[in-house]
Structure formats: structure tokens, C-alpha cells
Write a protein that holds these residues in place. Structure first.
Motif, PDB file in Angstrom:
ATOM      1  N   ALA A 184     101.536 101.887   7.023  1.00 17.14           N
ATOM      2  CA  ALA A 184     102.759 102.044   6.694  1.00 17.14           C
ATOM      3  C   ALA A 184     103.980 101.086   7.186  1.00 17.14           C
ATOM      4  O   ALA A 184     104.551 100.424   6.475  1.00 17.14           O
ATOM      5  N   ALA A 185     103.471 100.645   8.551  1.00 15.05           N
ATOM      6  CA  ALA A 185     104.392  99.589   9.094  1.00 15.05           C
ATOM      7  C   ALA A 185     103.981  98.303   8.221  1.00 15.05           C
ATOM      8  O   ALA A 185     105.130  97.500   7.935  1.00 15.05           O
ATOM      9  N   VAL A 186     102.718  97.983   7.801  1.00  8.67           N
ATOM     10  CA  VAL A 186     102.560  96.784   7.088  1.00  8.67           C
ATOM     11  C   VAL A 186     103.358  96.738   5.881  1.00  8.67           C
ATOM     12  O   VAL A 186     103.974  95.793   5.439  1.00  8.67           O
ATOM     13  N   ALA A 187     103.334  97.921   5.098  1.00  7.12           N
ATOM     14  CA  ALA A 187     103.859  98.099   3.855  1.00  7.12           C
ATOM     15  C   ALA A 187     105.399  97.678   3.896  1.00  7.12           C
ATOM     16  O   ALA A 187     106.026  97.547   2.796  1.00  7.12           O
ATOM     17  N   ARG A 188     105.951  98.191   5.313  1.00  2.80           N
ATOM     18  CA  ARG A 188     107.696  97.841   4.960  1.00  2.80           C
ATOM     19  C   ARG A 188     107.661  96.154   5.510  1.00  2.80           C
ATOM     20  O   ARG A 188     109.063  96.070   5.308  1.00  2.80           O
ATOM     21  N   MET A 189     106.903  95.688   5.625  1.00  3.84           N
ATOM     22  CA  MET A 189     107.283  94.303   6.033  1.00  3.84           C
ATOM     23  C   MET A 189     107.197  93.280   4.910  1.00  3.84           C
ATOM     24  O   MET A 189     106.353  93.381   3.855  1.00  3.84           O
ATOM     25  N   PRO A 190     107.965  91.908   4.978  1.00  2.48           N
ATOM     26  CA  PRO A 190     107.649  91.143   4.109  1.00  2.48           C
ATOM     27  C   PRO A 190     106.227  90.330   4.198  1.00  2.48           C
ATOM     28  O   PRO A 190     105.803  90.199   5.240  1.00  2.48           O
ATOM     29  N   LEU A 191     105.609  90.276   2.880  1.00  3.31           N
ATOM     30  CA  LEU A 191     104.243  89.867   2.951  1.00  3.31           C
ATOM     31  C   LEU A 191     104.014  88.275   2.439  1.00  3.31           C
ATOM     32  O   LEU A 191     104.944  88.177   1.569  1.00  3.31           O
ATOM     33  N   ILE A 192     102.702  87.866   2.807  1.00  7.92           N
ATOM     34  CA  ILE A 192     102.707  86.633   2.376  1.00  7.92           C
ATOM     35  C   ILE A 192     101.341  86.727   1.576  1.00  7.92           C
ATOM     36  O   ILE A 192     100.280  87.083   2.129  1.00  7.92           O
ATOM     37  N   GLY A 193     101.335  86.053   0.493  1.00  5.84           N
ATOM     38  CA  GLY A 193     100.127  85.981  -0.511  1.00  5.84           C
ATOM     39  C   GLY A 193      99.517  84.754  -0.782  1.00  5.84           C
ATOM     40  O   GLY A 193     100.265  83.756  -0.448  1.00  5.84           O
ATOM     41  N   ASP A 194      98.202  84.448  -1.114  1.00  3.93           N
ATOM     42  CA  ASP A 194      97.695  83.117  -1.242  1.00  3.93           C
ATOM     43  C   ASP A 194      97.039  83.515  -2.901  1.00  3.93           C
ATOM     44  O   ASP A 194      96.858  84.593  -3.334  1.00  3.93           O
ATOM     45  N   ALA A 195      96.030  82.429  -3.306  1.00  2.00           N
ATOM     46  CA  ALA A 195      95.356  82.589  -4.291  1.00  2.00           C
ATOM     47  C   ALA A 195      94.154  82.952  -4.309  1.00  2.00           C
ATOM     48  O   ALA A 195      93.300  82.881  -5.154  1.00  2.00           O
ATOM     49  N   GLY A 196      93.695  83.631  -3.136  1.00  2.00           N
ATOM     50  CA  GLY A 196      92.429  84.383  -3.288  1.00  2.00           C
ATOM     51  C   GLY A 196      92.071  85.268  -4.097  1.00  2.00           C
ATOM     52  O   GLY A 196      93.115  85.989  -4.505  1.00  2.00           O
ATOM     53  N   ARG A 197      90.868  85.417  -4.441  1.00  6.27           N
ATOM     54  CA  ARG A 197      90.475  86.583  -5.432  1.00  6.27           C
ATOM     55  C   ARG A 197      90.612  87.875  -5.092  1.00  6.27           C
ATOM     56  O   ARG A 197      90.663  88.984  -5.789  1.00  6.27           O
ATOM     57  N   ARG A 217     106.948  88.151  -0.564  1.00  2.00           N
ATOM     58  CA  ARG A 217     108.137  87.277  -0.541  1.00  2.00           C
ATOM     59  C   ARG A 217     107.484  85.964  -0.668  1.00  2.00           C
ATOM     60  O   ARG A 217     108.455  85.099  -1.243  1.00  2.00           O
ATOM     61  N   PHE A 218     106.553  85.496  -0.333  1.00  2.00           N
ATOM     62  CA  PHE A 218     105.975  84.060  -0.160  1.00  2.00           C
ATOM     63  C   PHE A 218     104.473  84.077  -0.938  1.00  2.00           C
ATOM     64  O   PHE A 218     103.752  85.008  -0.506  1.00  2.00           O
ATOM     65  N   HIS A 219     103.915  83.138  -1.595  1.00  2.00           N
ATOM     66  CA  HIS A 219     102.986  83.184  -2.223  1.00  2.00           C
ATOM     67  C   HIS A 219     102.490  81.581  -2.329  1.00  2.00           C
ATOM     68  O   HIS A 219     103.007  80.707  -2.757  1.00  2.00           O
ATOM     69  N   PHE A 220     101.485  81.298  -1.756  1.00  2.00           N
ATOM     70  CA  PHE A 220     100.766  79.978  -1.643  1.00  2.00           C
ATOM     71  C   PHE A 220      99.396  79.738  -2.361  1.00  2.00           C
ATOM     72  O   PHE A 220      98.737  80.681  -2.489  1.00  2.00           O
TER      73      PHE A 220
END
Length: 297
Positions: A184-197, A217-220
Motif C-alpha cells: 500500500a505504501a508503494v502504491a502511494r509513491m511516485p513510480l518509475i517505469g521502463d520498457a520491460g515486458r 511519473r517517469f517512464h524510460f
């Protein structure tokens, strides 16, 4: 009996068809038509007076006689390919191993271990090419590749190297400022994604959390960039254990005490099934397998 030169095209077509279990795939590899491959195989069967394949709607299957001939043909053609390759290469090129792999895996897992290989094999030179790791291994191309996937690629031998696990990571400063000790704490934070499958949706699903829309918030496109962004405190990244090692060992990132997701895919050593690895490439593979075994938890 003496093998006449006019047997070679038929044997080459048969070997490729036997390896792929499909005339169309063999035709693509040999730059022929499927009917030409079929003609070569039928010509070989007529000469031998035996059936080499059982034909069916979805492809072909080797008969027991075909399996026997396929083993011998594959070994012989691999020997010829190896000798011809050595004759065409300069002495320096014979000690060069070309590897194609993923940029993130190369930077995160392979590079920190390369001093060990250099010390063991000072005479072997490595050329490491990074990208999508989808080289077709054409003539003059790389010796081998490291791919992330399910382990089945037409025409390639694939040997499991290591599995992959995914888990959330954050900078030590972010953890000190706001302890993150639950899903739940993770879900409340800004997340960073990448192009992994596999990504945040997969991780939340595996953690049995429903109805969460990840705040990415950010995707790489590159996972190394995503890890660097997390180290700068921009959010939580979903790290892959093999590529995040240097970040965690250096203290730039901290693995959060939340569930770990077993990756759907693993890393494999791949190379053309019809081509034996040259000595230097084989020594690199053996070293790689030893390092992977030592890195296993």
C-alpha cells in the motif's frame, strides 16, 4: 562410398529442414523456396531409397533413419563451417568473440565481472554489442547472444543462464524520509517505469492488490535510466535483480521489504543451432555459466 560433390546441396537442405522441422523455415535460412528445399529432400530420399521425414499439415517429423542422418550431417557441416571460418579469419580474429546482448544486462551484470574473465583469458578479445539482442547471426555476425525470453527461438540453440526477479527499489534518502514497508505504501509513491515486458501492473497483481492504478511519473525505454532516476530520488523503480546489482551494492538504491516477483522470462545463451561455438567463444560461455552459478542465491 565416395561422397560426390552434387550430394552437398541436398544434404545442406536436408540438415536445415531437419533442424527446423519445417521446409519453409529452412528455405528462409538458405535463401531458397520451400519447393526447392522439398525437391532437394525428395532427391536425397530417392537416392537413399528411404523416407527421411513423415510429412503432415503443420510441418515434418524425422523418421528414425532421418534422425540418424540428421545427427551425422549436422556434425559434419558444423565441422566444415568451423574450419572454413578459421581459414577465412586472421589469427587475431580467431581470438575475437562477438557477443550481442541487452544494454541493461551488459552494464549491470556483465561489466562488473569482466575483470575476472580478462585475468583468466588474457588472449581472448571481446566485442560486446548491445541493443534489442535480436541479431540473426548472419555470416560474419556475432558468435553468440544473451537473450531474455522463454528459451525457444527457431534455428537457435538456447541454454538457460539465469532467471530474473523483479522488486521495488528506492533511494536511501527517500526511504529515510518516508518509510516504505508495505504494498500500500508503494502504491502511494511516485513510480518509475521502463520498457520491460513485465512492469508495475504485473507486480501489483502478483502482490494481490486490485484496483490500483500505478502513478508512473517517469517512464524510460532503458531500465538503467529508470534505476538512475530512482537513485536520484525521483520515485520507486521496479528493479530487475541482475541489472540492479551495482546500484544496490554501492548503496545508491535500497531493496524495499515488499514482495518479489519471479520474472516470466529468463536469460539464455543463444547461438545458431547448426554452428558449433569456436574455442574462444566456448571458453567465454563456460566462464559465463560459472559466474552465473556463483551468483545464484
Amino acid at each position: 562410398m565416395t561422397l560426390r560433390s552434387d550430394w552437398l546441396p541436398t544434404l545442406a537442405a536436408f540438415e536445415s529442414a531437419a533442424r527446423h522441422q519445417n521446409f519453409a523455415h529452412a528455405a528462409h535460412e538458405l535463401n531458397l523456396t520451400a519447393s526447392a528445399v522439398s525437391h532437394h529432400v525428395r532427391k536425397l530420399e530417392a537416392r537413399l531409397g528411404i523416407a527421411l521425414f513423415h510429412r503432415h499439415a503443420r510441418g515434418v517429423l524425422l523418421t528414425p533413419s532421418g534422425l540418424l542422418l540428421a545427427d551425422a550431417t549436422s556434425s559434419t557441416l558444423a565441422d566444415l563451417d568451423d574450419v572454413i571460418g578459421r581459414l577465412r579469419r586472421s589469427p587475431a580474429d580467431n581470438e575475437l568473440v562477438r557477443i550481442v546482448t541487452l544494454h541493461s544486462w551488459s552494464c549491470g551484470w556483465l561489466l562488473p565481472r569482466l575483470p575476472s574473465f580478462a585475468a583468466l583469458h588474457p588472449g581472448i578479445r571481446l566485442s560486446i554489442e548491445t541493443g534489442a539482442a535480436l541479431s540473426q547471426f548472419e555470416e560474419g555476425g556475432p558468435d553468440l547472444g544473451i537473450r531474455l525470453g522463454g528459451g525457444h527461438w527457431p534455428g537457435l540453440a538456447a541454454h538457460l543462464l539465469m532467471p530474473e526477479h523483479l522488486f521495488p527499489v528506492a533511494s536511501p534518502a527517500m526511504v529515510r524520509m518516508c518509510p516504505i514497508e508495505s504494498v500500500a505504501a508503494v502504491a502511494r509513491m511516485p513510480l518509475i517505469g521502463d520498457a520491460g515486458r513485465q512492469g508495475w501492473h504485473d507486480w501489483f497483481r502478483a502482490a494481490k492488490v486490485r484496483g490500483v492504478t500505478p502513478d508512473e511519473r517517469f517512464h524510460f525505454s532503458d531500465s538503467n535510466a529508470a534505476l538512475n532516476a530512482a537513485a536520484l530520488g525521483l520515485g520507486i523503480a521496479l528493479a530487475r535483480d541482475r541489472t540492479a546489482e551495482p546500484f544496490i551494492q554501492s548503496g545508491r538504491l535500497v531493496q524495499l521489504p515488499v514482495p518479489v516477483l519471479r520474472g516470466r522470462w529468463s536469460y539464455y545463451i543463444v547461438y545458431p543451432a547448426h554452428r558449433r561455438l569456436r574455442g574462444p567463444a566456448q571458453r567465454f560461455v563456460e566462464w559465463l555459466q560459472g559466474e552465473a552459478a556463483r551468483a545464484m542465491p
